[in-house]
Design a protein around this motif. Structure first.
Motif, PDB file in Angstrom:
ATOM      1  N   ALA A 120     -26.712  73.890  18.360  1.00 37.59           N
ATOM      2  CA  ALA A 120     -26.776  73.398  19.731  1.00 37.59           C
ATOM      3  C   ALA A 120     -27.963  73.929  20.684  1.00 37.59           C
ATOM      4  O   ALA A 120     -27.761  74.044  21.969  1.00 37.59           O
ATOM      5  N   GLU A 121     -28.743  74.858  20.009  1.00 33.85           N
ATOM      6  CA  GLU A 121     -29.787  75.571  20.846  1.00 33.85           C
ATOM      7  C   GLU A 121     -30.677  74.637  21.765  1.00 33.85           C
ATOM      8  O   GLU A 121     -31.302  75.318  22.821  1.00 33.85           O
ATOM      9  N   GLN A 122     -30.839  73.333  21.671  1.00 35.60           N
ATOM     10  CA  GLN A 122     -31.674  72.671  22.439  1.00 35.60           C
ATOM     11  C   GLN A 122     -30.817  71.773  23.304  1.00 35.60           C
ATOM     12  O   GLN A 122     -31.250  70.985  24.006  1.00 35.60           O
ATOM     13  N   ASN A 123     -29.444  71.876  23.525  1.00 34.90           N
ATOM     14  CA  ASN A 123     -28.575  71.207  23.959  1.00 34.90           C
ATOM     15  C   ASN A 123     -28.811  71.185  25.529  1.00 34.90           C
ATOM     16  O   ASN A 123     -28.888  70.283  26.484  1.00 34.90           O
ATOM     17  N   GLU A 124     -29.295  72.653  25.905  1.00 33.56           N
ATOM     18  CA  GLU A 124     -29.305  72.800  27.418  1.00 33.56           C
ATOM     19  C   GLU A 124     -30.759  72.243  27.895  1.00 33.56           C
ATOM     20  O   GLU A 124     -30.763  71.659  28.778  1.00 33.56           O
ATOM     21  N   ARG A 125     -31.712  72.378  27.119  1.00 31.38           N
ATOM     22  CA  ARG A 125     -32.871  71.692  27.179  1.00 31.38           C
ATOM     23  C   ARG A 125     -32.809  70.272  27.525  1.00 31.38           C
ATOM     24  O   ARG A 125     -33.505  69.393  28.370  1.00 31.38           O
ATOM     25  N   PHE A 126     -32.041  69.561  26.317  1.00 33.80           N
ATOM     26  CA  PHE A 126     -31.677  68.210  26.647  1.00 33.80           C
ATOM     27  C   PHE A 126     -30.909  67.836  27.932  1.00 33.80           C
ATOM     28  O   PHE A 126     -31.327  66.977  28.660  1.00 33.80           O
ATOM     29  N   LEU A 127     -30.072  68.592  28.317  1.00 33.28           N
ATOM     30  CA  LEU A 127     -29.253  68.345  29.592  1.00 33.28           C
ATOM     31  C   LEU A 127     -30.153  68.359  30.901  1.00 33.28           C
ATOM     32  O   LEU A 127     -30.084  67.295  31.730  1.00 33.28           O
ATOM     33  N   LEU A 128     -31.317  69.299  30.786  1.00 31.12           N
ATOM     34  CA  LEU A 128     -31.995  69.354  31.904  1.00 31.12           C
ATOM     35  C   LEU A 128     -32.925  68.385  32.076  1.00 31.12           C
ATOM     36  O   LEU A 128     -32.994  67.756  32.843  1.00 31.12           O
TER      37      LEU A 128
END
Length: 301
Positions: A283-291
């Motif tokens: 889930a390392e890119q989940n925050e980037r996706f949310l942003l």
């Protein structure tokens, strides 16, 4: 073997994903967003309302506190909505977040029956607000949450399974992460090449929407009468090509719909200290996706 694995996954998720208030599942007190640069200053910051007027399982200072932290790291003004959804209560908001609403507080004991959380008047007000330029971020996780949002989702053409789906990593490599500007590099985020879901539900995408998190051909949803009451006899349905994340432009507004809530927050199971969500493996890119989803909803991309 596969069936036993699916059942085990669902039961394991049940332990950590859906207990009532006061349960061992709590917002991660140590969570800190990776993002350190605010794209919005005070003068231009969009106002995000996180709904708390419908017995929501995820709230601003509860299980969606890390979600709010990520948004604030980018400059958004984030507040709780505690009012009935009307033209007046929505007029100041730029983005409305409706995350896992329920029709009444004691429905959290998961015994049912489960009903819609939003009145017809609220649904009409939200749809009119979106068409006039508002932006809706709708999250309905596994049963019973899709039932609570059923009519609201249908107003925009989305139809949920109202069941359980196993966790999954959407990626460009396995061709389940579909191209959309949300996945592109923005001013402060890199390319999104994978997104981790931790279970949840699935929904059919209307023809005028874009399916971003597309479930694979062998995806199946279990449809129990009650949450996590899954066994060999539980009905199952193919959800090949269905979605766990899609977006829609309607009128002057925008809508983002997701079928899993944990992927956008960070939670800790207190008895063991285990954390899941934004800090989960893959889930390392989940925050980037949310942003990027929020950036799209704010019409910056």
């Amino acid at each position: 073997m596969l069936l036993r694995f699916v059942l085990y996954t669902l039961l394991a998720l049940g332990v950590v994903a859906c207990n009532g208030d006061g349960s061992p599942q709590q917002p991660d007190p140590d969570f800190k967003p990776k993002n350190t640069f605010k794209r919005f200053n005070k003068e231009q910051a969009p106002l995000v309302l996180i709904d708390e007027a419908h017995y929501n399982f995820h709230t601003l200072n509860g299980r969606y506190k890390p979600f709010a932290q990520v948004l604030r790291s980018d400059g958004y003004v984030v507040k709780a909505n505690k009012e009935v959804l009307t033209k007046k209560s929505l007029e100041q908001a730029d983005i409305l977040v409706l995350a896992n609403a329920l029709h009444k507080e004691n429905s959290r004991n998961w015994d049912g029956p489960f009903y819609n959380a939003f009145t017809d008047e609220e649904i009409s007000a939200v749809k009119a607000w979106v068409i006039q330029g508002g932006a809706l971020f709708l999250v309905a996780d596994h049963i019973p949450f899709p039932k609570a949002a059923e009519k609201l989702a249908a107003a925009f053409g989305f139809e949920f399974a109202n069941g359980h789906v196993s966790k999954f990593t959407f990626s460009k490599d396995n061709k389940t992460l579909k191209q959309h500007p949300i996945l592109n590099s923005t001013e402060r985020t890199g390319q999104v090449t994978k997104v981790r879901s931790l279970g949840g539900d699935a929904f059919k995408v209307p023809s005028n929407a874009k399916n971003i998190l597309q479930l694979p051909k062998d995806a199946v949803a279990a449809l129990p009468d009650k949450p996590f009451k899954v066994n060999q006899q539980t009905p199952r349905v193919s959800i090949a090509g269905w979605s766990q994340g899609a977006v829609l432009e309607i009128g002057k507004g925008r809508v983002a719909v997701f079928a899993e809530a944990s992927m956008f927050t960070s939670q800790v199971y207190v008895p063991t200290g285990k954390k899941l969500g934004l800090v989960s493996k893959s889930a390392e890119q989940n925050e980037r996706f949310l942003l990027n989803v929020m950036y799209w909803l704010s019409r910056a991309i």
